[in-house]
Design a protein around this motif. Structure first.
Motif, PDB file in Angstrom:
ATOM      1  N   GLY A 122       0.777  -1.235   0.000  1.00  0.00           N
ATOM      2  CA  GLY A 122       0.000   0.000   0.000  1.00  0.00           C
ATOM      3  C   GLY A 122       0.805   1.279   0.000  1.00  0.00           C
ATOM      4  O   GLY A 122       0.236   2.370  -0.022  1.00  0.00           O
ATOM      5  N   LYS A 123       2.127   1.176   0.005  1.00  0.00           N
ATOM      6  CA  LYS A 123       2.962   2.379   0.011  1.00  0.00           C
ATOM      7  C   LYS A 123       2.973   3.015  -1.374  1.00  0.00           C
ATOM      8  O   LYS A 123       3.073   2.332  -2.393  1.00  0.00           O
ATOM      9  CB  LYS A 123       4.391   2.008   0.434  1.00  0.00           C
ATOM     10  CG  LYS A 123       5.346   3.194   0.513  1.00  0.00           C
ATOM     11  CD  LYS A 123       6.741   2.729   0.901  1.00  0.00           C
ATOM     12  CE  LYS A 123       7.720   3.899   0.897  1.00  0.00           C
ATOM     13  NZ  LYS A 123       9.111   3.452   1.193  1.00  0.00           N
ATOM     14  N   LEU A 124       2.864   4.357  -1.414  1.00  0.00           N
ATOM     15  CA  LEU A 124       2.824   5.070  -2.685  1.00  0.00           C
ATOM     16  C   LEU A 124       4.234   5.331  -3.198  1.00  0.00           C
ATOM     17  O   LEU A 124       5.101   5.834  -2.479  1.00  0.00           O
ATOM     18  CB  LEU A 124       2.066   6.392  -2.527  1.00  0.00           C
ATOM     19  CG  LEU A 124       1.881   7.231  -3.798  1.00  0.00           C
ATOM     20  CD1 LEU A 124       1.141   6.436  -4.865  1.00  0.00           C
ATOM     21  CD2 LEU A 124       1.134   8.525  -3.480  1.00  0.00           C
ATOM     22  N   PHE A 128      -9.872  12.871  -2.060  1.00  0.00           N
ATOM     23  CA  PHE A 128      -9.716  11.641  -1.281  1.00  0.00           C
ATOM     24  C   PHE A 128      -8.463  10.832  -1.619  1.00  0.00           C
ATOM     25  O   PHE A 128      -8.183   9.826  -0.962  1.00  0.00           O
ATOM     26  CB  PHE A 128     -10.956  10.750  -1.480  1.00  0.00           C
ATOM     27  CG  PHE A 128     -12.236  11.460  -1.137  1.00  0.00           C
ATOM     28  CD1 PHE A 128     -12.538  11.792   0.175  1.00  0.00           C
ATOM     29  CD2 PHE A 128     -13.136  11.832  -2.136  1.00  0.00           C
ATOM     30  CE1 PHE A 128     -13.707  12.453   0.499  1.00  0.00           C
ATOM     31  CE2 PHE A 128     -14.313  12.494  -1.824  1.00  0.00           C
ATOM     32  CZ  PHE A 128     -14.597  12.816  -0.502  1.00  0.00           C
ATOM     33  N   GLY A 129      -7.714  11.267  -2.639  1.00  0.00           N
ATOM     34  CA  GLY A 129      -6.503  10.559  -3.020  1.00  0.00           C
ATOM     35  C   GLY A 129      -5.293  11.015  -2.235  1.00  0.00           C
ATOM     36  O   GLY A 129      -5.411  11.658  -1.196  1.00  0.00           O
ATOM     37  N   GLU A 130      -4.138  10.693  -2.765  1.00  0.00           N
ATOM     38  CA  GLU A 130      -2.881  11.001  -2.082  1.00  0.00           C
ATOM     39  C   GLU A 130      -1.914  11.627  -3.087  1.00  0.00           C
ATOM     40  O   GLU A 130      -1.867  11.235  -4.251  1.00  0.00           O
ATOM     41  CB  GLU A 130      -2.281   9.707  -1.520  1.00  0.00           C
ATOM     42  CG  GLU A 130      -1.036   9.899  -0.679  1.00  0.00           C
ATOM     43  CD  GLU A 130      -0.508   8.592  -0.103  1.00  0.00           C
ATOM     44  OE1 GLU A 130       0.637   8.586   0.386  1.00  0.00           O
ATOM     45  OE2 GLU A 130      -1.243   7.577  -0.150  1.00  0.00           O
ATOM     46  N   GLN A 131      -1.165  12.610  -2.623  1.00  0.00           N
ATOM     47  CA  GLN A 131      -0.207  13.286  -3.482  1.00  0.00           C
ATOM     48  C   GLN A 131       1.218  13.007  -3.011  1.00  0.00           C
ATOM     49  O   GLN A 131       1.508  13.009  -1.812  1.00  0.00           O
ATOM     50  CB  GLN A 131      -0.462  14.793  -3.490  1.00  0.00           C
ATOM     51  CG  GLN A 131       0.369  15.560  -4.513  1.00  0.00           C
ATOM     52  CD  GLN A 131       0.118  17.061  -4.445  1.00  0.00           C
ATOM     53  OE1 GLN A 131      -0.114  17.599  -3.370  1.00  0.00           O
ATOM     54  NE2 GLN A 131       0.168  17.737  -5.581  1.00  0.00           N
ATOM     55  N   LYS A 132       2.111  12.758  -3.966  1.00  0.00           N
ATOM     56  CA  LYS A 132       3.523  12.578  -3.656  1.00  0.00           C
ATOM     57  C   LYS A 132       4.354  13.158  -4.792  1.00  0.00           C
ATOM     58  O   LYS A 132       4.083  12.874  -5.970  1.00  0.00           O
ATOM     59  CB  LYS A 132       3.860  11.093  -3.468  1.00  0.00           C
ATOM     60  CG  LYS A 132       5.327  10.864  -3.103  1.00  0.00           C
ATOM     61  CD  LYS A 132       5.629   9.412  -2.790  1.00  0.00           C
ATOM     62  CE  LYS A 132       7.107   9.264  -2.413  1.00  0.00           C
ATOM     63  NZ  LYS A 132       7.435   7.868  -2.057  1.00  0.00           N
ATOM     64  N   TYR A 183      -4.971   7.990  -7.193  1.00  0.00           N
ATOM     65  CA  TYR A 183      -6.350   7.687  -6.817  1.00  0.00           C
ATOM     66  C   TYR A 183      -6.397   7.157  -5.379  1.00  0.00           C
ATOM     67  O   TYR A 183      -5.439   6.543  -4.900  1.00  0.00           O
ATOM     68  CB  TYR A 183      -6.925   6.626  -7.738  1.00  0.00           C
ATOM     69  CG  TYR A 183      -7.515   7.151  -9.027  1.00  0.00           C
ATOM     70  CD1 TYR A 183      -8.890   7.115  -9.252  1.00  0.00           C
ATOM     71  CD2 TYR A 183      -6.701   7.667 -10.026  1.00  0.00           C
ATOM     72  CE1 TYR A 183      -9.440   7.575 -10.447  1.00  0.00           C
ATOM     73  CE2 TYR A 183      -7.236   8.134 -11.227  1.00  0.00           C
ATOM     74  CZ  TYR A 183      -8.608   8.084 -11.422  1.00  0.00           C
ATOM     75  OH  TYR A 183      -9.145   8.550 -12.598  1.00  0.00           O
ATOM     76  N   PRO A 184      -7.522   7.373  -4.693  1.00  0.00           N
ATOM     77  CA  PRO A 184      -7.672   6.816  -3.344  1.00  0.00           C
ATOM     78  C   PRO A 184      -7.745   5.301  -3.370  1.00  0.00           C
ATOM     79  O   PRO A 184      -8.025   4.698  -4.407  1.00  0.00           O
ATOM     80  CB  PRO A 184      -8.990   7.424  -2.852  1.00  0.00           C
ATOM     81  CG  PRO A 184      -9.748   7.745  -4.096  1.00  0.00           C
ATOM     82  CD  PRO A 184      -8.721   8.127  -5.117  1.00  0.00           C
TER      83      PRO A 184
END
Length: 287
Positions: A45-47, A147-151, A157-158
Motif C-alpha cells: 500500500g505504500k505510494l 480523497f486521493g494522495e499526493q507525492k 487515486y484513493p
C-alpha cells in the motif's frame, strides 16, 4: 534511487502516448521532456512515483525508468501499463489489409496504454458514465484531489477502503449525482470487504469477467468493456454503445447518420482479433 534502461520492440510511438495521456489533467505528463510520472502503490500500500522518459524514437524505442523503491515490482508494472511486451507490428500488419489501413498508418506505433490500477479504472469509468469528457475529467480530478494522495507533485487515486468509509453526501458535495455516489461507494465497499477480488480478474476470461462484474449495480457492458481494455489490456473489445466510437465510425466512413449497432458490427467484422486497437485508433481520430 534506481534507474533502468528498457528497450522495446518497434514500432512504439511514445510521443503519441503522451499526447493522449495529457488530455487527462491527473496525468503528470511533460511533453517537452518526453516523460511521465506514474504513481503506483506497492503490494503493502505504500505510494511510489516512477518516472518514465523516452530516450529513443518510434523506430528505436528506448526508455529510462527510475524510482525509489521496489525496483523489480515497479519495472514489471510499468512494462504492463505501457504494454511494452505486446509487439505492435502484428497489429499494423493485420490492419494494413482492412478498411482502417489509412488510420493505422497515421497512428502507427500507438499502444493500448492501461490505467495504473484496475480500481482506478473502475472509478474513472463510473465517474465518466453519461458525462461529456470535459466535465468527466473535472469531476474525476475533484474526486482524486479530495480523497486521493499526493507525492512529489503527482496525484494518486484513493484506495478502496478510503472511499468505502465515505457517506454518499461526501461525493454529492463534489457534484456527483446521488446514483453515481452510490455506485462508487458501494463498489468500493465490496472491494474493501473482499466480496469482489480485483486481483483475480487477470486470470479470468473476458466472458467470465463480464458475468462477474455485470451483476454489480452501476456496472453495465460499456464499463466492463472499458475495464477489459484499459484495466486489463485485453485486445479484442469494441464497445458498440460508445458515443465517441459511433461518431468516429460516422466520420471515418462518411455516414450521414450515426451508425446502427448492426452497421457497427458489419464495418468492424474484419478488425478481430484486435478490436481494442481499432477502438483506440478511432477514438484518437476524433480527440
Amino acid at each position: 534511487m534506481w534507474e533502468e534502461t528498457v528497450s522495446v520492440t518497434p514500432p512504439y510511438h511514445f510521443d503519441k502516448v503522451l499526447e493522449r495521456l495529457s488530455l487527462d489533467p491527473l496525468n503528470a505528463v511533460d511533453l517537452t521532456a518526453r516523460s511521465i510520472k506514474v504513481p503506483l502503490r506497492t503490494r503493502d500500500g505504500k505510494l511510489s512515483v516512477i518516472t518514465v522518459q523516452a530516450k529513443g524514437t518510434a523506430i528505436d524505442p528506448v526508455f529510462l525508468v527510475s524510482g525509489e523503491t521496489d525496483r523489480e515490482e515497479m519495472i514489471e508494472r510499468i512494462k504492463h501499463i505501457f504494454q511494452w511486451e505486446q509487439p505492435l507490428q502484428p497489429v499494423l500488419d493485420h490492419f494494413s489489409k482492412t478498411n482502417l489501413s489509412a488510420l493505422f498508418e497515421e497512428h502507427a506505433g500507438t499502444p493500448l496504454v492501461l490505467e495504473y490500477d484496475v480500481y482506478n479504472c473502475l472509478m474513472k469509468c463510473i465517474i465518466h458514465q453519461q458525462l461529456n469528457l470535459s466535465f468527466a475529467f473535472t469531476l474525476t480530478e475533484r474526486f482524486v484531489h479530495a480523497f486521493g494522495e499526493q507525492k512529489d507533485g503527482v496525484w494518486c487515486y484513493p484506495e478502496p477502503k478510503t472511499i468505502a468509509a465515505l457517506e454518499y453526501q461526501d461525493l454529492r458535495e463534489l457534484q456527483f449525482s446521488m446514483r453515481k455516489a452510490e455506485y462508487a461507494i458501494d463498489l468500493s465497499r465490496m472491494i474493501a470487504d473482499g466480496a469482489l477480488n480485483l486481483a483475480e480478474l487477470p486470470q479470468l476470461s473476458d466472458e467470465d469477467i463480464m458475468k462477474k462484474l455485470i451483476t454489480i449495480r452501476g456496472i453495465g457492458p460499456w464499463t466492463v468493456q472499458n475495464v477489459l481494455m484499459f484495466g486489463l489490456g485485453r485486445p479484442n473489445l469494441f464497445p458498440l454503445a460508445d458515443i465517441g466510437l459511433q461518431n468516429a465510425v460516422k466520420r471515418r466512413f462518411a455516414l450521414e447518420d450515426k451508425p446502427s449497432k448492426d452497421l457497427m458490427l458489419q464495418v468492424s467484422r474484419e478488425w478481430a482479433p484486435y478490436l481494442s486497437y481499432a477502438s483506440l485508433y478511432l477514438w484518437r481520430s476524433i480527440e
